[in-house]
Scaffold this motif. Sequence first.
Motif, PDB file in Angstrom:
ATOM      1  N   MET A   1       0.844  -1.185   0.000  1.00  0.00           N
ATOM      2  CA  MET A   1       0.000   0.000   0.000  1.00  0.00           C
ATOM      3  C   MET A   1       0.883   1.240   0.000  1.00  0.00           C
ATOM      4  O   MET A   1       1.827   1.332   0.765  1.00  0.00           O
ATOM      5  CB  MET A   1      -0.885  -0.005   1.245  1.00  0.00           C
ATOM      6  N   SER A   2       0.586   2.190  -0.863  1.00  0.00           N
ATOM      7  CA  SER A   2       1.352   3.424  -0.882  1.00  0.00           C
ATOM      8  C   SER A   2       0.839   4.370   0.197  1.00  0.00           C
ATOM      9  O   SER A   2      -0.331   4.341   0.561  1.00  0.00           O
ATOM     10  CB  SER A   2       1.276   4.086  -2.257  1.00  0.00           C
ATOM     11  N   SER A   3       1.733   5.196   0.698  1.00  0.00           N
ATOM     12  CA  SER A   3       1.356   6.166   1.723  1.00  0.00           C
ATOM     13  C   SER A   3       0.564   7.303   1.101  1.00  0.00           C
ATOM     14  O   SER A   3       0.735   7.636  -0.074  1.00  0.00           O
ATOM     15  CB  SER A   3       2.608   6.738   2.390  1.00  0.00           C
ATOM     16  N   LYS A   4      -0.289   7.891   1.905  1.00  0.00           N
ATOM     17  CA  LYS A   4      -1.038   9.075   1.511  1.00  0.00           C
ATOM     18  C   LYS A   4      -0.627  10.200   2.444  1.00  0.00           C
ATOM     19  O   LYS A   4      -0.243   9.967   3.582  1.00  0.00           O
ATOM     20  CB  LYS A   4      -2.542   8.846   1.625  1.00  0.00           C
ATOM     21  N   ILE A   5      -0.724  11.423   1.954  1.00  0.00           N
ATOM     22  CA  ILE A   5      -0.460  12.563   2.808  1.00  0.00           C
ATOM     23  C   ILE A   5      -1.722  13.416   2.889  1.00  0.00           C
ATOM     24  O   ILE A   5      -2.402  13.643   1.883  1.00  0.00           O
ATOM     25  CB  ILE A   5       0.749  13.394   2.320  1.00  0.00           C
ATOM     26  N   PHE A   6      -2.035  13.819   4.101  1.00  0.00           N
ATOM     27  CA  PHE A   6      -3.140  14.732   4.373  1.00  0.00           C
ATOM     28  C   PHE A   6      -2.542  15.956   5.046  1.00  0.00           C
ATOM     29  O   PHE A   6      -2.112  15.885   6.200  1.00  0.00           O
ATOM     30  CB  PHE A   6      -4.181  14.088   5.303  1.00  0.00           C
ATOM     31  N   VAL A   7      -2.458  17.061   4.317  1.00  0.00           N
ATOM     32  CA  VAL A   7      -1.950  18.307   4.864  1.00  0.00           C
ATOM     33  C   VAL A   7      -3.131  19.011   5.526  1.00  0.00           C
ATOM     34  O   VAL A   7      -4.153  19.256   4.880  1.00  0.00           O
ATOM     35  CB  VAL A   7      -1.342  19.194   3.752  1.00  0.00           C
ATOM     36  N   ASN A   8      -3.011  19.304   6.810  1.00  0.00           N
ATOM     37  CA  ASN A   8      -4.072  19.976   7.560  1.00  0.00           C
ATOM     38  C   ASN A   8      -3.780  21.467   7.628  1.00  0.00           C
ATOM     39  O   ASN A   8      -2.694  21.858   8.073  1.00  0.00           O
ATOM     40  CB  ASN A   8      -4.169  19.394   8.973  1.00  0.00           C
ATOM     41  N   LEU A   9      -4.747  22.287   7.199  1.00  0.00           N
ATOM     42  CA  LEU A   9      -4.555  23.730   7.184  1.00  0.00           C
ATOM     43  C   LEU A   9      -5.715  24.433   7.892  1.00  0.00           C
ATOM     44  O   LEU A   9      -6.881  24.178   7.561  1.00  0.00           O
ATOM     45  CB  LEU A   9      -4.481  24.249   5.748  1.00  0.00           C
ATOM     46  N   PRO A  10      -5.422  25.337   8.835  1.00  0.00           N
ATOM     47  CA  PRO A  10      -6.491  26.126   9.440  1.00  0.00           C
ATOM     48  C   PRO A  10      -6.935  27.223   8.469  1.00  0.00           C
ATOM     49  O   PRO A  10      -6.096  27.867   7.833  1.00  0.00           O
ATOM     50  CB  PRO A  10      -5.825  26.724  10.686  1.00  0.00           C
ATOM     51  N   VAL A  11      -8.245  27.413   8.334  1.00  0.00           N
ATOM     52  CA  VAL A  11      -8.768  28.421   7.416  1.00  0.00           C
ATOM     53  C   VAL A  11      -9.831  29.275   8.112  1.00  0.00           C
ATOM     54  O   VAL A  11     -10.598  28.780   8.926  1.00  0.00           O
ATOM     55  CB  VAL A  11      -9.344  27.789   6.129  1.00  0.00           C
ATOM     56  N   ALA A  12      -9.861  30.536   7.769  1.00  0.00           N
ATOM     57  CA  ALA A  12     -10.823  31.466   8.371  1.00  0.00           C
ATOM     58  C   ALA A  12     -12.210  31.326   7.752  1.00  0.00           C
ATOM     59  O   ALA A  12     -13.219  31.491   8.434  1.00  0.00           O
ATOM     60  CB  ALA A  12     -10.321  32.905   8.222  1.00  0.00           C
ATOM     61  N   ASP A  13     -12.270  31.039   6.452  1.00  0.00           N
ATOM     62  CA  ASP A  13     -13.544  30.952   5.731  1.00  0.00           C
ATOM     63  C   ASP A  13     -13.523  29.664   4.906  1.00  0.00           C
ATOM     64  O   ASP A  13     -12.888  29.608   3.846  1.00  0.00           O
ATOM     65  CB  ASP A  13     -13.699  32.188   4.842  1.00  0.00           C
ATOM     66  N   LEU A  14     -14.211  28.638   5.382  1.00  0.00           N
ATOM     67  CA  LEU A  14     -14.170  27.318   4.751  1.00  0.00           C
ATOM     68  C   LEU A  14     -14.666  27.358   3.308  1.00  0.00           C
ATOM     69  O   LEU A  14     -14.036  26.791   2.412  1.00  0.00           O
ATOM     70  CB  LEU A  14     -14.974  26.313   5.582  1.00  0.00           C
ATOM     71  N   GLU A  15     -15.780  28.007   3.054  1.00  0.00           N
ATOM     72  CA  GLU A  15     -16.330  28.069   1.691  1.00  0.00           C
ATOM     73  C   GLU A  15     -15.355  28.757   0.730  1.00  0.00           C
ATOM     74  O   GLU A  15     -15.134  28.283  -0.389  1.00  0.00           O
ATOM     75  CB  GLU A  15     -17.684  28.790   1.687  1.00  0.00           C
ATOM     76  N   LYS A  16     -14.791  29.884   1.165  1.00  0.00           N
ATOM     77  CA  LYS A  16     -13.838  30.615   0.331  1.00  0.00           C
ATOM     78  C   LYS A  16     -12.615  29.749   0.029  1.00  0.00           C
ATOM     79  O   LYS A  16     -12.139  29.700  -1.107  1.00  0.00           O
ATOM     80  CB  LYS A  16     -13.416  31.904   1.035  1.00  0.00           C
ATOM     81  N   SER A  17     -12.123  29.041   1.036  1.00  0.00           N
ATOM     82  CA  SER A  17     -10.959  28.182   0.838  1.00  0.00           C
ATOM     83  C   SER A  17     -11.279  27.009  -0.078  1.00  0.00           C
ATOM     84  O   SER A  17     -10.458  26.632  -0.922  1.00  0.00           O
ATOM     85  CB  SER A  17     -10.431  27.678   2.180  1.00  0.00           C
ATOM     86  N   MET A  18     -12.463  26.436   0.054  1.00  0.00           N
ATOM     87  CA  MET A  18     -12.866  25.350  -0.840  1.00  0.00           C
ATOM     88  C   MET A  18     -12.910  25.841  -2.286  1.00  0.00           C
ATOM     89  O   MET A  18     -12.427  25.153  -3.196  1.00  0.00           O
ATOM     90  CB  MET A  18     -14.226  24.784  -0.424  1.00  0.00           C
ATOM     91  N   SER A  19     -13.452  27.024  -2.512  1.00  0.00           N
ATOM     92  CA  SER A  19     -13.510  27.591  -3.863  1.00  0.00           C
ATOM     93  C   SER A  19     -12.105  27.825  -4.409  1.00  0.00           C
ATOM     94  O   SER A  19     -11.829  27.551  -5.583  1.00  0.00           O
ATOM     95  CB  SER A  19     -14.280  28.910  -3.860  1.00  0.00           C
ATOM     96  N   PHE A  20     -11.214  28.333  -3.557  1.00  0.00           N
ATOM     97  CA  PHE A  20      -9.833  28.577  -3.957  1.00  0.00           C
ATOM     98  C   PHE A  20      -9.165  27.278  -4.399  1.00  0.00           C
ATOM     99  O   PHE A  20      -8.599  27.199  -5.492  1.00  0.00           O
ATOM    100  CB  PHE A  20      -9.056  29.210  -2.799  1.00  0.00           C
ATOM    101  N   TYR A  21      -9.232  26.250  -3.574  1.00  0.00           N
ATOM    102  CA  TYR A  21      -8.558  24.988  -3.907  1.00  0.00           C
ATOM    103  C   TYR A  21      -9.215  24.289  -5.095  1.00  0.00           C
ATOM    104  O   TYR A  21      -8.529  23.647  -5.892  1.00  0.00           O
ATOM    105  CB  TYR A  21      -8.446  24.086  -2.673  1.00  0.00           C
ATOM    106  N   THR A  22     -10.508  24.446  -5.269  1.00  0.00           N
ATOM    107  CA  THR A  22     -11.179  23.915  -6.453  1.00  0.00           C
ATOM    108  C   THR A  22     -10.624  24.578  -7.712  1.00  0.00           C
ATOM    109  O   THR A  22     -10.357  23.908  -8.715  1.00  0.00           O
ATOM    110  CB  THR A  22     -12.704  24.114  -6.354  1.00  0.00           C
ATOM    111  N   ALA A  23     -10.407  25.897  -7.648  1.00  0.00           N
ATOM    112  CA  ALA A  23      -9.854  26.627  -8.791  1.00  0.00           C
ATOM    113  C   ALA A  23      -8.436  26.171  -9.122  1.00  0.00           C
ATOM    114  O   ALA A  23      -8.000  26.294 -10.270  1.00  0.00           O
ATOM    115  CB  ALA A  23      -9.874  28.132  -8.516  1.00  0.00           C
TER     116      ALA A  23
END
Length: 137
Positions: free
Chosen positions: A1-23
């Motif tokens: 099984m290959s390793s996976k990485i989950f980078v955890n980032l604190p965000v002030a505005d979840l919706e805005k950050s989701m839109s940013f990463y989607t872009a």
Amino acid sequence: MSSKIFVNLPVADLEKSMSFYTALGFTNNPHFSDQTAACMVLSETFHVMLLTHAKWHTFTDRPIPATDSSEVMLALSCENRAAVDAMNEAAAANGGIGDINAAQDHGFMYSRALADPDGHVWEPFWMDPAAIPSDAQ
């Protein structure tokens, strides 16, 4: 099984950050997302967990760095130079900051740094290992 990485980032505005990463080309995995967190997937092995500040503090008491400071720079390989440019431009057009550092062009390697809406620093880069000068190895 290959390793996976989950980078955890604190965000002030979840919706805005989701839109940013989607872009930037990430997709949301709804199985690991709710009103306090969103799992944004770039590949089968690389995920970014966007955590509201309240959710972040359920994991640690350490302070969240200010948006104008740098705790880490996350380097992310891209398929080619055009993909590096496209990611930087998408960041600037979607609530982030493009070119927060000078672009680096070494011929065999090219990178441009950007910041997300919360100041987390990413460095998309392209590299051609076959073109690395022999004196650089």
